[in-house]
Design an enzyme around this catalytic site. Structure first.
Site, PDB file in Angstrom:
ATOM      1  N   CYS A  36       2.685  -6.495   9.880  1.00 49.96           N
ATOM      2  CA  CYS A  36       2.470  -5.506   8.808  1.00 49.96           C
ATOM      3  C   CYS A  36       3.860  -5.082   8.373  1.00 49.96           C
ATOM      4  O   CYS A  36       4.726  -4.817   9.224  1.00 49.96           O
ATOM      5  CB  CYS A  36       1.678  -4.312   9.345  1.00 49.96           C
ATOM      6  SG  CYS A  36       1.705  -2.856   8.263  1.00 49.96           S
ATOM      7  N   SER A  54       0.817  -1.206   0.000  1.00 51.92           N
ATOM      8  CA  SER A  54       0.000   0.000   0.000  1.00 51.92           C
ATOM      9  C   SER A  54       0.858   1.266   0.000  1.00 51.92           C
ATOM     10  O   SER A  54       0.362   2.345  -0.290  1.00 51.92           O
ATOM     11  CB  SER A  54      -0.878   0.015   1.246  1.00 51.92           C
ATOM     12  OG  SER A  54      -0.059  -0.015   2.399  1.00 51.92           O
ATOM     13  N   CYS A  67       2.601  -7.235   1.577  1.00 52.59           N
ATOM     14  CA  CYS A  67       1.610  -6.585   2.417  1.00 52.59           C
ATOM     15  C   CYS A  67       0.708  -7.668   3.005  1.00 52.59           C
ATOM     16  O   CYS A  67       0.096  -8.440   2.266  1.00 52.59           O
ATOM     17  CB  CYS A  67       0.801  -5.629   1.540  1.00 52.59           C
ATOM     18  SG  CYS A  67      -0.572  -4.842   2.385  1.00 52.59           S
ATOM     19  N   ASN A  68       0.651  -7.737   4.322  1.00 51.98           N
ATOM     20  CA  ASN A  68      -0.186  -8.741   4.990  1.00 51.98           C
ATOM     21  C   ASN A  68      -1.666  -8.475   4.708  1.00 51.98           C
ATOM     22  O   ASN A  68      -2.451  -9.402   4.527  1.00 51.98           O
ATOM     23  CB  ASN A  68       0.053  -8.703   6.495  1.00 51.98           C
ATOM     24  CG  ASN A  68       1.452  -9.120   6.868  1.00 51.98           C
ATOM     25  OD1 ASN A  68       1.704 -10.274   7.178  1.00 51.98           O
ATOM     26  ND2 ASN A  68       2.396  -8.196   6.817  1.00 51.98           N
ATOM     27  N   THR A  69      -2.036  -7.207   4.680  1.00 49.70           N
ATOM     28  CA  THR A  69      -3.433  -6.836   4.478  1.00 49.70           C
ATOM     29  C   THR A  69      -3.907  -7.270   3.088  1.00 49.70           C
ATOM     30  O   THR A  69      -4.946  -7.934   2.947  1.00 49.70           O
ATOM     31  CB  THR A  69      -3.601  -5.306   4.621  1.00 49.70           C
ATOM     32  OG1 THR A  69      -2.977  -4.891   5.846  1.00 49.70           O
ATOM     33  CG2 THR A  69      -5.052  -4.900   4.626  1.00 49.70           C
ATOM     34  N   TYR A  85      -4.302   0.625   3.421  1.00 46.96           N
ATOM     35  CA  TYR A  85      -5.253  -0.443   3.088  1.00 46.96           C
ATOM     36  C   TYR A  85      -5.939  -0.973   4.359  1.00 46.96           C
ATOM     37  O   TYR A  85      -7.070  -1.444   4.310  1.00 46.96           O
ATOM     38  CB  TYR A  85      -4.521  -1.645   2.463  1.00 46.96           C
ATOM     39  CG  TYR A  85      -4.067  -1.490   1.034  1.00 46.96           C
ATOM     40  CD1 TYR A  85      -4.392  -0.374   0.262  1.00 46.96           C
ATOM     41  CD2 TYR A  85      -3.311  -2.508   0.437  1.00 46.96           C
ATOM     42  CE1 TYR A  85      -3.959  -0.278  -1.056  1.00 46.96           C
ATOM     43  CE2 TYR A  85      -2.886  -2.417  -0.878  1.00 46.96           C
ATOM     44  CZ  TYR A  85      -3.210  -1.304  -1.618  1.00 46.96           C
ATOM     45  OH  TYR A  85      -2.778  -1.224  -2.924  1.00 46.96           O
ATOM     46  N   HIS A  92       5.073  -2.468   7.209  1.00 45.87           N
ATOM     47  CA  HIS A  92       5.507  -1.142   7.661  1.00 45.87           C
ATOM     48  C   HIS A  92       6.188  -1.201   9.026  1.00 45.87           C
ATOM     49  O   HIS A  92       7.128  -0.457   9.301  1.00 45.87           O
ATOM     50  CB  HIS A  92       4.311  -0.194   7.771  1.00 45.87           C
ATOM     51  CG  HIS A  92       3.850   0.363   6.460  1.00 45.87           C
ATOM     52  ND1 HIS A  92       3.090  -0.363   5.577  1.00 45.87           N
ATOM     53  CD2 HIS A  92       4.029   1.583   5.895  1.00 45.87           C
ATOM     54  CE1 HIS A  92       2.816   0.398   4.521  1.00 45.87           C
ATOM     55  NE2 HIS A  92       3.378   1.577   4.690  1.00 45.87           N
TER      56      HIS A  92
HETATM   57  N1  DGL Z   1       2.005  -2.822   4.902  1.00 45.00           N
HETATM   58  C1  DGL Z   1       0.710  -3.360   4.951  1.00 45.00           C
HETATM   59  C2  DGL Z   1       0.662  -4.701   5.661  1.00 45.00           C
HETATM   60  O1  DGL Z   1       1.622  -5.431   5.668  1.00 45.00           O
HETATM   61  C3  DGL Z   1      -0.494  -2.535   5.253  1.00 45.00           C
HETATM   62  C4  DGL Z   1      -0.476  -1.178   5.776  1.00 45.00           C
HETATM   63  C5  DGL Z   1      -1.761  -0.463   5.392  1.00 45.00           C
HETATM   64  O2  DGL Z   1      -1.882  -0.095   4.239  1.00 45.00           O
HETATM   65  O3  DGL Z   1      -2.632  -0.298   6.265  1.00 45.00           O
HETATM   66  O4  DGL Z   1      -0.373  -5.081   6.185  1.00 45.00           O
END
Ligand code: DGL
Length: 255
Positions: free
Chosen positions: A184, A14, A76-78, A45, A186
């Site tokens: 996540c 994201s 990205c986990n989401t 996301y 990030h």
């Molecule tokens: N980096 C993303 C993850 O691994 C999501 C962060 C987001 O967009 O809320 O879930």
């Protein structure tokens, strides 16, 4: 399937979080050519509806497929929780996703608790609930809305971040926390700050290593692993702001 070894690997998130995965990819597979797509204009996301995330993921995969990628990493986990299955059904190339590293965390547990930090969307997906059912003994799902924004702003330290984390971890003061899962991509950039709230005996882990090992396996299986020649990273973003690209390059160099 794309049989061209020299074709790029597509990787997206994201925003800038997936750069923590990209760094691991470049470390382990330095000869590959990477296109990283940060969907900054549509971030975050983790607090959107699953449908909104799916729409974005399909648009990004079309963009990357047009660049003739040989594999796609959902950094990205989401996005993985929401869209990995849909992508695997549509795409003819390997799709590598991520999930909070709860399985390895469960092996590090010594009777204490595991904190799983992730976005609200990740934690509410059936995929995560199944993982919790299998490996979630002693685990607490800890939604962190607003935390990825610190990384997007480049605020990897500082009093506002400290205050956010202090509030988040306050209910667990005095608990035995054996493991904190950075669920996540990030949050990997915030590891140092997060670490500082726990004793040295607490492990702070992420899923980046496992994801890239899986990428390597899939490229090998398909006979498209690049083992020589110079590697390249190209950054793309939905936000047409040169500062965003600079931020991405700076995070790539961190560590
Ligand atoms: N980096 C993303 C993850 O691994 C999501 C962060 C987001 O967009 O809320 O879930």
């Amino acid at each position: 399937m794309n049989e061209d070894k020299d074709a790029p690997v597509g990787i997206f998130d994201s925003g800038v979080g997936g750069i923590s995965v990209l760094r691991e990819a470049v470390r382990v597979l330095p000869h590959e050519r990477y296109i990283y797509y940060g969907d900054t204009a549509y971030a975050p996301y983790g607090t959107k509806s699953a449908d909104e995330v799916l729409t974005r993921v399909l648009a990004i995969s079309d963009f990357l497929l047009a660049r003739r990628i040989k594999a796609l990493v959902i950094a990205c986990n989401t996005a993985t929780g929401v869209a990995a299955q849909a992508l695997r059904e549509r795409l003819q190339i390997p799709v590598i996703g991520m999930e909070p590293a709860l399985k390895p965390a469960s092996e590090m547990r010594h009777g204490g608790s595991i904190l799983v930090m992730a976005t609200p969307v990740t934690l509410s997906q059936p995929k995560f609930l199944r993982l919790m059912g299998q490996y979630g003994e002693g685990a607490i799902a800890l939604p962190c809305p607003g935390l990825m924004e610190f990384v997007e702003r480049g605020a990897l330290h500082g009093s506002a971040l400290h205050a956010y984390l202090e509030d988040l971890f306050a209910p667990f003061r005095g608990w035995q926390i054996d493991c904190v899962v950075l669920g996540c991509t990030h949050y990997v950039f915030l590891r140092e700050e997060i670490r500082s709230f726990f004793p040295d005996t607490t492990q702070v882990i992420d899923g980046n290593g496992g994801t890239i090992r899986q990428l390597k396996r899939r490229l090998e299986e398909n006979g498209v692993l690049r083992t020589s020649g110079e590697g390249v990273v190209v950054f793309e973003t939905s936000l047409s702001d040169p500062q965003n690209l600079q931020k991405m390059r700076a995070l790539m160099r961190l560590e």
